[in-house]
Motif scaffolding. Structure first.
Motif, PDB file in Angstrom:
ATOM      1  N   GLU A 135      -0.110   3.749   7.766  1.00  0.00           N
ATOM      2  CA  GLU A 135      -1.201   4.398   7.049  1.00  0.00           C
ATOM      3  C   GLU A 135      -2.121   3.362   6.384  1.00  0.00           C
ATOM      4  OE1 GLU A 135      -1.814   7.491   3.377  1.00  0.00           O
ATOM      5  OE2 GLU A 135      -0.016   7.687   4.613  1.00  0.00           O
ATOM      6  N   GLU A 136      -1.535   2.370   5.728  1.00  0.00           N
ATOM      7  CA  GLU A 136      -2.350   1.323   5.090  1.00  0.00           C
ATOM      8  C   GLU A 136      -3.121   0.520   6.125  1.00  0.00           C
ATOM      9  OE1 GLU A 136      -0.473  -1.300   2.297  1.00  0.00           O
ATOM     10  OE2 GLU A 136       0.549   0.364   1.309  1.00  0.00           O
ATOM     11  N   LEU A 138      -4.194   1.540   9.058  1.00  0.00           N
ATOM     12  CA  LEU A 138      -5.308   2.365   9.528  1.00  0.00           C
ATOM     13  C   LEU A 138      -6.433   2.423   8.498  1.00  0.00           C
ATOM     14  CD1 LEU A 138      -3.400   5.344  11.219  1.00  0.00           C
ATOM     15  CD2 LEU A 138      -4.699   3.519  12.348  1.00  0.00           C
ATOM     16  N   GLN A 139      -6.082   2.529   7.221  1.00  0.00           N
ATOM     17  CA  GLN A 139      -7.091   2.551   6.166  1.00  0.00           C
ATOM     18  C   GLN A 139      -7.885   1.233   6.136  1.00  0.00           C
ATOM     19  OE1 GLN A 139      -4.884   3.423   2.618  1.00  0.00           O
ATOM     20  NE2 GLN A 139      -4.783   5.634   3.039  1.00  0.00           N
TER      21      GLN A 139
END
Length: 144
Positions: A135-136, A138-139
């Motif tokens: 998730e990080e 992708l962010q």
């Protein structure tokens, strides 16, 4: 098996210490494995005076330093060292079980095997940190 002392984690990483701990090696007890490190650290004072000398004179100075150290400091402090270790061992024998039982009571632990379980969970958690969280990642990619 390689062994790593407790301060190694501060200089390197906690996962390495969990893979090679001195605290959990049966029979090692209170040894910190720092004897050689202390001796070589003290001998670093020789470096400035031998920096520009020949190999022969450098080796001669190092040999003289350790010979002098053996004769004067090691034997003079040996009695105090042995006495302090003996006192510490007696204290551990008399208070060690009480301290462990108190610690277990404070932590709400009924079985000493729980400590091993906690160590395994910490190891698993630290292993999971070796990969970047999806998730990080992708962010960050989106932000860039």
């Amino acid at each position: 098996m390689s062994l790593v002392n407790a301060f190694h984690s501060h200089a390197h990483n906690r996962l390495c210490q969990l893979d090679n701990p001195t605290a959990y090696v049966k029979g090692l007890r209170l040894k910190d494995l720092k004897g050689c490190e202390r001796a070589f650290s003290k001998s670093n004072a020789l470096a400035p005076s031998t920096q520009y000398t020949s190999i022969f004179h450098r080796r001669q100075a190092i040999a003289c330093y350790f010979e002098h150290n053996d004769e004067l400091k090691v034997y003079a402090n040996l009695t105090k060292f042995l006495l302090n270790n003996y006192k510490q061992a007696l204290d551990l024998l008399s208070n060690g079980c009480v301290t462990l039982k108190w610690l277990m009571h404070e932590l709400g632990v009924s079985d000493p095997a729980t400590f091993k379980l906690w160590l395994d969970k910490e190891h698993e958690y630290l292993r999971s940190l070796l990969c970047k969280p999806v998730e990080e990642t992708l962010q960050m990619e989106y932000w860039q």
